[in-house]
Design a protein around this motif. Structure first.
Motif, PDB file in Angstrom:
ATOM      1  N   GLY A 131     -27.070 -18.901  10.573  1.00 18.46           N
ATOM      2  CA  GLY A 131     -28.189 -18.802   9.638  1.00 18.46           C
ATOM      3  C   GLY A 131     -27.877 -19.264   8.232  1.00 18.46           C
ATOM      4  N   LYS A 132     -26.788 -20.038   8.053  1.00 12.47           N
ATOM      5  CA  LYS A 132     -26.405 -20.486   6.710  1.00 12.47           C
ATOM      6  C   LYS A 132     -27.335 -21.577   6.211  1.00 12.47           C
ATOM      7  CE  LYS A 132     -23.810 -19.786   3.298  1.00 12.47           C
ATOM      8  NZ  LYS A 132     -23.757 -18.435   2.735  1.00 12.47           N
ATOM      9  N   ASP A 133     -27.641 -21.547   4.926  1.00 17.81           N
ATOM     10  CA  ASP A 133     -28.419 -22.589   4.259  1.00 17.81           C
ATOM     11  C   ASP A 133     -27.494 -23.775   4.023  1.00 17.81           C
ATOM     12  OD1 ASP A 133     -31.137 -22.922   3.226  1.00 17.81           O
ATOM     13  OD2 ASP A 133     -30.149 -23.281   1.309  1.00 17.81           O
ATOM     14  N   LEU A 134     -27.850 -24.962   4.553  1.00 21.31           N
ATOM     15  CA  LEU A 134     -26.922 -26.094   4.587  1.00 21.31           C
ATOM     16  C   LEU A 134     -27.573 -27.384   4.111  1.00 21.31           C
ATOM     17  CD1 LEU A 134     -25.546 -25.521   8.216  1.00 21.31           C
ATOM     18  CD2 LEU A 134     -24.418 -24.831   6.084  1.00 21.31           C
ATOM     19  N   SER A 135     -26.714 -28.338   3.751  1.00 24.10           N
ATOM     20  CA  SER A 135     -27.163 -29.703   3.480  1.00 24.10           C
ATOM     21  C   SER A 135     -25.991 -30.652   3.653  1.00 24.10           C
ATOM     22  CB  SER A 135     -27.745 -29.835   2.065  1.00 24.10           C
ATOM     23  OG  SER A 135     -26.756 -29.613   1.084  1.00 24.10           O
ATOM     24  N   PHE A 136     -26.306 -31.938   3.721  1.00 23.84           N
ATOM     25  CA  PHE A 136     -25.297 -32.995   3.718  1.00 23.84           C
ATOM     26  C   PHE A 136     -25.425 -33.795   2.422  1.00 23.84           C
ATOM     27  CE2 PHE A 136     -25.434 -32.418   8.348  1.00 23.84           C
ATOM     28  CZ  PHE A 136     -24.086 -32.524   8.691  1.00 23.84           C
ATOM     29  N   HIS A 137     -24.292 -34.159   1.849  1.00 24.57           N
ATOM     30  CA  HIS A 137     -24.222 -35.151   0.783  1.00 24.57           C
ATOM     31  C   HIS A 137     -23.660 -36.426   1.395  1.00 24.57           C
ATOM     32  CE1 HIS A 137     -25.130 -32.285  -2.355  1.00 24.57           C
ATOM     33  NE2 HIS A 137     -24.816 -33.130  -3.310  1.00 24.57           N
ATOM     34  N   LEU A 138     -24.471 -37.479   1.448  1.00 20.53           N
ATOM     35  CA  LEU A 138     -24.053 -38.740   2.059  1.00 20.53           C
ATOM     36  C   LEU A 138     -23.934 -39.815   0.985  1.00 20.53           C
ATOM     37  CD1 LEU A 138     -26.550 -38.712   5.073  1.00 20.53           C
ATOM     38  CD2 LEU A 138     -24.245 -37.756   4.994  1.00 20.53           C
ATOM     39  N   THR A 139     -22.996 -40.741   1.182  1.00 17.37           N
ATOM     40  CA  THR A 139     -22.777 -41.809   0.211  1.00 17.37           C
ATOM     41  C   THR A 139     -22.611 -43.135   0.939  1.00 17.37           C
ATOM     42  OG1 THR A 139     -21.592 -40.249  -1.203  1.00 17.37           O
ATOM     43  CG2 THR A 139     -21.384 -42.575  -1.746  1.00 17.37           C
ATOM     44  N   GLY A 140     -23.239 -44.170   0.401  1.00 19.39           N
ATOM     45  CA  GLY A 140     -23.105 -45.510   0.959  1.00 19.39           C
ATOM     46  C   GLY A 140     -23.162 -46.546  -0.139  1.00 19.39           C
ATOM     47  N   SER A 141     -23.174 -47.805   0.248  1.00 19.27           N
ATOM     48  CA  SER A 141     -23.164 -48.872  -0.742  1.00 19.27           C
ATOM     49  C   SER A 141     -24.553 -49.224  -1.254  1.00 19.27           C
ATOM     50  CB  SER A 141     -22.502 -50.129  -0.153  1.00 19.27           C
ATOM     51  OG  SER A 141     -23.243 -50.600   0.962  1.00 19.27           O
ATOM     52  N   GLY A 142     -25.595 -48.745  -0.587  1.00 14.85           N
ATOM     53  CA  GLY A 142     -26.937 -49.044  -1.045  1.00 14.85           C
ATOM     54  C   GLY A 142     -27.948 -48.953   0.077  1.00 14.85           C
ATOM     55  N   PRO A 143     -29.215 -49.262  -0.186  1.00  9.14           N
ATOM     56  CA  PRO A 143     -30.285 -49.102   0.799  1.00  9.14           C
ATOM     57  C   PRO A 143     -30.058 -49.858   2.102  1.00  9.14           C
ATOM     58  CG  PRO A 143     -31.197 -49.482  -1.378  1.00  9.14           C
ATOM     59  CD  PRO A 143     -29.719 -49.713  -1.493  1.00  9.14           C
ATOM     60  N   ASP A 144     -29.335 -50.973   2.056  1.00 11.24           N
ATOM     61  CA  ASP A 144     -29.147 -51.791   3.252  1.00 11.24           C
ATOM     62  C   ASP A 144     -27.860 -51.479   3.989  1.00 11.24           C
ATOM     63  OD1 ASP A 144     -31.535 -53.186   2.714  1.00 11.24           O
ATOM     64  OD2 ASP A 144     -30.486 -54.540   1.342  1.00 11.24           O
ATOM     65  N   ASP A 145     -27.150 -50.459   3.569  1.00  6.86           N
ATOM     66  CA  ASP A 145     -25.880 -50.110   4.210  1.00  6.86           C
ATOM     67  C   ASP A 145     -26.135 -49.640   5.647  1.00  6.86           C
ATOM     68  OD1 ASP A 145     -23.445 -49.049   5.012  1.00  6.86           O
ATOM     69  OD2 ASP A 145     -23.027 -48.107   3.075  1.00  6.86           O
ATOM     70  N   PRO A 146     -25.590 -50.324   6.654  1.00  7.09           N
ATOM     71  CA  PRO A 146     -25.826 -49.896   8.048  1.00  7.09           C
ATOM     72  C   PRO A 146     -25.230 -48.527   8.346  1.00  7.09           C
ATOM     73  CG  PRO A 146     -24.197 -51.665   7.948  1.00  7.09           C
ATOM     74  CD  PRO A 146     -24.797 -51.555   6.582  1.00  7.09           C
ATOM     75  N   TYR A 147     -24.191 -48.151   7.614  1.00  4.49           N
ATOM     76  CA  TYR A 147     -23.616 -46.822   7.824  1.00  4.49           C
ATOM     77  C   TYR A 147     -24.655 -45.740   7.538  1.00  4.49           C
ATOM     78  CZ  TYR A 147     -21.008 -42.538   7.227  1.00  4.49           C
ATOM     79  OH  TYR A 147     -20.592 -41.233   7.347  1.00  4.49           O
ATOM     80  N   LEU A 148     -25.398 -45.887   6.468  1.00  2.00           N
ATOM     81  CA  LEU A 148     -26.399 -44.879   6.121  1.00  2.00           C
ATOM     82  C   LEU A 148     -27.498 -44.802   7.172  1.00  2.00           C
ATOM     83  CD1 LEU A 148     -26.779 -45.354   2.254  1.00  2.00           C
ATOM     84  CD2 LEU A 148     -25.558 -43.544   3.480  1.00  2.00           C
ATOM     85  N   ARG A 149     -27.924 -45.936   7.689  1.00  2.00           N
ATOM     86  CA  ARG A 149     -28.932 -45.902   8.748  1.00  2.00           C
ATOM     87  C   ARG A 149     -28.424 -45.143   9.965  1.00  2.00           C
ATOM     88  NH1 ARG A 149     -29.745 -51.345   7.096  1.00  2.00           N
ATOM     89  NH2 ARG A 149     -28.486 -52.113   8.847  1.00  2.00           N
TER      90      ARG A 149
END
Length: 354
Positions: free
Chosen positions: A143-161
């Protein structure tokens, strides 16, 4: 989403970098942290948190580093101290301990109100994604309140997709994500150019056709930041947090000597900080073409404009416009715009399906 909605509110929260040490060596690290990096006595941070009162306190304390969970007892103690005044606590971790949660770290996470995991291509070279997911599944089940902080090179970064899609599938849209871009600070500044996003058109160094610097308010001059050595700055820009001496207009005090009430008052009443939050450094400095936004701020040597009724009206107007955008609006402006709505995942106030 609730946390980010507070970002434009001066002194609504305080960031504490309780260590600069980190066992990971991520290539994009904004602090350049290493296992042997500097660390100062925990009493400095504990003393400062102890000055919060129910009548005068920040809404939130965000514990960062380095890696804050290298000091789990301190993190737990700070969360418990803050809670006694009504302040909530968030911990941001690089997940070095995954896939298991040691008892001391579990106690620190339990004491905090919100836990966020950093995840990106650079972290994944150190900690596998499946290990991070294992920890987050276990915490979600509790029941923990959670989130992710994600980082990439920009809107077109395939990693972020890829990673945002997998998180949504794995956790059924129950965990929000704040998606940002790699910034040229810390190790990323000296790293390969491929680490950094391409410059955006119309960036903060642009001036209007009249040659007058544009008004670009700085929302980052709102939350005090306690650095690794206890120095309290008016913003979380890593070049400000890391370097000494801190520019006079950005120094709010020291956690070993000043209390929250004093720091809050300085944050709210400084003429320069109020002008930065209303107009931004380029307009305040009358910066020439080509000057960088944060660089201009660090080098400011100007007399702030008088705090007239008109200035007070503009200050309130700018703040209200930023507040109207809420957490999603903040994520869209200061994170990676195509992914801004992801901060609303799992929130009862989300207005539409993504």
């Amino acid at each position: 989403m609730d946390i980010l909605a507070l970002r434009p509110v001066p002194a609504a929260a305080v960031l504490m970098a309780i260590t600069r040490r980190c066992p990971l060596r991520c290539g994009h690290c904004s602090t350049g942290s290493l296992p042997g990096s500097e660390e100062h006595p925990g009493e400095i941070f504990q003393r400062f948190a102890g000055t919060f009162t129910p009548a005068d306190r920040p809404e939130l304390v965000m514990l960062t580093g380095g890696e804050p969970l290298l000091r789990p007892r301190l993190a737990r103690s700070l969360a418990e101290t803050a809670a006694r005044s009504g302040t909530r606590t968030m911990i941001l971790s690089g997940m070095f301990f995954a896939p298991r949660i040691p008892a001391s770290i579990a106690g620190a996470i339990e004491a905090a109100d919100h836990f966020s995991a950093s995840l990106d291509a650079f972290h994944e070279e150190e900690v596998p994604r499946k290990s991070v997911f294992a920890v987050m599944r276990a915490l979600l089940a509790r029941g923990k309140d959670l989130s992710f902080h994600l980082t990439g090179s920009g809107p077109d970064d395939p990693y972020l997709r890829d990673v945002t899609a997998e998180i949504r599938r794995e956790f059924h849209d129950r965990i929000p994500m704040l998606v940002g871009r790699v910034r040229p600070v810390g190790r990323a500044r000296a790293g390969a150019p491929a680490l950094l996003p391409a410059p955006a058109a119309g960036n903060a160094a642009t001036v209007t056709g009249s040659g007058v610097a544009p008004a670009l308010p700085c929302v980052m001059a709102a939350w005090p930041t306690v650095g690794f050595d206890g120095t309290i700055t008016a913003c979380c820009n890593q070049d400000v947090v890391d370097h000494r001496p801190v520019p006079g207009h950005l120094r709010l005090g020291h956690a070993g000597a000043d209390d929250w009430s004093t720091v809050r008052e300085r944050c709210l009443t400084s003429g320069t900080l109020r002008a930065l939050r209303t107009y931004g450094p380029l307009r305040l400095a009358g910066a020439p073409p080509g000057r960088g936004y944060c660089e201009t701020c660090r080098e400011l040597e100007v007399t702030p404009p008088p705090h007239t009724p008109a200035a007070a009206f503009l200050e309130r107007r700018v703040r209200d416009m930023q507040l109207a955008g809420g957490g999603v609006g903040f994520a869209g402006r200061y994170g990676c715009p195509p992914y801004g709505d992801l901060v609303s995942l799992g929130h009862p106030g989300r207005k539409h399906d993504l």
